[in-house]
Design a protein around this motif. Sequence first.
Motif, PDB file in Angstrom:
ATOM      1  N   SER A  34      37.676  46.618  33.389  1.00  0.00           N
ATOM      2  CA  SER A  34      39.007  46.191  32.745  1.00  0.00           C
ATOM      3  C   SER A  34      39.821  47.167  33.773  1.00  0.00           C
ATOM      4  O   SER A  34      39.580  47.966  34.613  1.00  0.00           O
ATOM      5  CB  SER A  34      39.319  46.746  31.177  1.00  0.00           C
ATOM      6  OG  SER A  34      40.951  47.047  31.187  1.00  0.00           O
ATOM      7  N   THR A  93      53.535  42.072  35.521  1.00  0.00           N
ATOM      8  CA  THR A  93      53.835  40.660  35.124  1.00  0.00           C
ATOM      9  C   THR A  93      55.425  40.770  35.240  1.00  0.00           C
ATOM     10  O   THR A  93      56.340  39.990  36.099  1.00  0.00           O
ATOM     11  CB  THR A  93      53.247  39.735  33.833  1.00  0.00           C
ATOM     12  OG1 THR A  93      51.927  39.945  34.127  1.00  0.00           O
ATOM     13  CG2 THR A  93      53.326  38.818  33.719  1.00  0.00           C
ATOM     14  N   ASP A 194      52.489  44.767  45.678  1.00  0.00           N
ATOM     15  CA  ASP A 194      51.919  44.371  44.350  1.00  0.00           C
ATOM     16  C   ASP A 194      51.025  45.108  44.720  1.00  0.00           C
ATOM     17  O   ASP A 194      49.966  45.444  44.687  1.00  0.00           O
ATOM     18  CB  ASP A 194      52.002  43.046  43.750  1.00  0.00           C
ATOM     19  CG  ASP A 194      51.034  43.090  42.554  1.00  0.00           C
ATOM     20  OD1 ASP A 194      51.263  44.892  41.832  1.00  0.00           O
ATOM     21  OD2 ASP A 194      50.632  42.033  41.931  1.00  0.00           O
TER      22      ASP A 194
HETATM   23  N1  0PR Z   1      49.503  42.253  39.884  1.00  0.00           N
HETATM   24  C1  0PR Z   1      48.036  42.882  40.417  1.00  0.00           C
HETATM   25  C2  0PR Z   1      47.535  43.804  41.375  1.00  0.00           C
HETATM   26  C3  0PR Z   1      47.655  42.808  39.435  1.00  0.00           C
HETATM   27  O1  0PR Z   1      46.399  43.585  39.062  1.00  0.00           O
HETATM   28  C4  0PR Z   1      48.164  42.508  37.942  1.00  0.00           C
HETATM   29  C5  0PR Z   1      47.013  42.642  35.951  1.00  0.00           C
HETATM   30  C6  0PR Z   1      49.037  42.862  37.684  1.00  0.00           C
HETATM   31  C7  0PR Z   1      50.119  42.349  38.445  1.00  0.00           C
HETATM   32  C8  0PR Z   1      49.651  42.080  36.146  1.00  0.00           C
HETATM   33  O2  0PR Z   1      49.985  43.485  35.780  1.00  0.00           O
HETATM   34  P1  0PR Z   1      49.780  43.145  34.057  1.00  0.00           P
HETATM   35  O3  0PR Z   1      48.261  42.564  33.155  1.00  0.00           O
HETATM   36  O4  0PR Z   1      50.687  44.907  33.669  1.00  0.00           O
HETATM   37  O5  0PR Z   1      50.904  42.293  33.592  1.00  0.00           O
HETATM   38  N2  0PR Z   1      45.516  42.924  36.694  1.00  0.00           N
HETATM   39  C9  0PR Z   1      44.713  42.799  35.395  1.00  0.00           C
HETATM   40  C10 0PR Z   1      43.852  42.051  35.593  1.00  0.00           C
HETATM   41  O6  0PR Z   1      44.237  40.474  35.681  1.00  0.00           O
HETATM   42  C11 0PR Z   1      45.247  42.887  34.392  1.00  0.00           C
HETATM   43  C12 0PR Z   1      43.996  42.992  33.118  1.00  0.00           C
HETATM   44  C13 0PR Z   1      44.289  44.302  32.371  1.00  0.00           C
HETATM   45  C14 0PR Z   1      43.158  42.579  32.848  1.00  0.00           C
HETATM   46  C15 0PR Z   1      43.184  44.758  31.964  1.00  0.00           C
HETATM   47  C16 0PR Z   1      41.878  42.276  31.950  1.00  0.00           C
HETATM   48  C17 0PR Z   1      42.485  43.475  31.409  1.00  0.00           C
HETATM   49  O7  0PR Z   1      41.318  44.379  30.791  1.00  0.00           O
HETATM   50  O8  0PR Z   1      43.216  42.108  36.089  1.00  0.00           O
END
Ligand code: 0PR
Length: 383
Positions: A34, A93, A194
């Motif tokens: 995560s 996001t 990003d």
């Molecule tokens: N940009 C990047 C490079 C990201 O990795 C993520 C999210 C976002 C934008 C979007 O951010 P938000 O989810 O805050 O809107 N990356 C993680 C992923 O996809 C989000 C996440 C976090 C997934 C915690 C799982 C988890 O347990 O891996």
Amino acid sequence: MFPERGASEEEVLEELRRKTAEDLTFDSGRILGSMCTYPHPFAIKVITEFIDRNLGDPGLHVGSRKVEEEAVEMLSNLLGLERGYGHIVSGGTEANILAVRAFRNLADVEEPELILPRSAHFSFIKAGEMLGVKLVWAELNKDYTVNVRDVEDKITDNTIGIVGIAGTTGLGVVDNIPALSDLALDYGLPLHVDAAFGGFVIPFAKALGYDIPDFDFRLKGVKSITIDPHKMGMVPIPAGGIIFREKKYIDAISVLAPYLAGGRIWQATITGTRPGANALAVWAMIKHLGFEGYKEVVRRAMELSRWFAGELKKIPGVYLIREPVLNIVSFGTENLEQVEEDLKRRGWGISAHRGYIRIVLMPHVRREHLEEFLRDLREIVRG
Ligand code: 0PR
């Protein structure tokens, strides 16, 4: 069913605890895939005290609005900009959607196109769909950074902007942002970076001597950056950040809210009513930890990721997808799907991407958790 009569707080809490008992928690050390972590206790304290603040009506909560502005200013400073324009938003996001929205609104193009790396987060798919922007995917190099030549080849009269990633979702790779910035300047296009994940890692890792490309506003082509405090910033969800170099980007996405307490207010965020407490917690955490404090958090995470990558390499049948750049280590195995399933069955919260398993060395992950994980992995791949 909506209950006719209320139950006592104890009863309700008891039921909630029962219902969430199967959730994995960060303090168990089992969540290894995560980008979130257990929030810093001080941030929780701040959220609890200021839980009622609504930045959707800044005329009511004038002080909180000023604190949000200061948080944005401190994030801008961290990213090499004396004064930036932006907001603490709900996450990466929303931040990415706002950047694409600003680029689209400022471009005078009928069929807008955005060029972005194949490695970009799926939030851009939402942005493209909602904003009517066609996504043009650029290919990656062997090292999983975006191929800048391919980006250039894909520029057309309809291009509204370019995206680069500082800390990709799957591998934590940092694109060649300096080259993308030059390209953007050459073609008069805005570049969005990003750094949802990397924003709270790279500045500190660079200060620790890690060799990572420049990625921020010090590069003149960079016009906006996503940086999420609810990832490595250790602030509770929701806390994302969007920073623009110039005010015109915020103006381009601002909508008039004519009747609020502050009078005629312009609102740029997607959410209307939005948590002030989380913005205050961003401010508070930056003040509390400072650059040195975050540097220590990142030092630990980076050291642990280098050690972990080394241990993975010693396991026969396990290979790294590439050497880690940030505190993300991704590896493949034979019979990957079976290995993933076995790891999950043993209670590991891993993130299974297509072709590899991603481990994120967040602040809640400790060496003893990883040693246990490595023991399980060794057993599983041995069969
Ligand atoms: N940009 C990047 C490079 C990201 O990795 C993520 C999210 C976002 C934008 C979007 O951010 P938000 O989810 O805050 O809107 N990356 C993680 C992923 O996809 C989000 C996440 C976090 C997934 C915690 C799982 C988890 O347990 O891996």
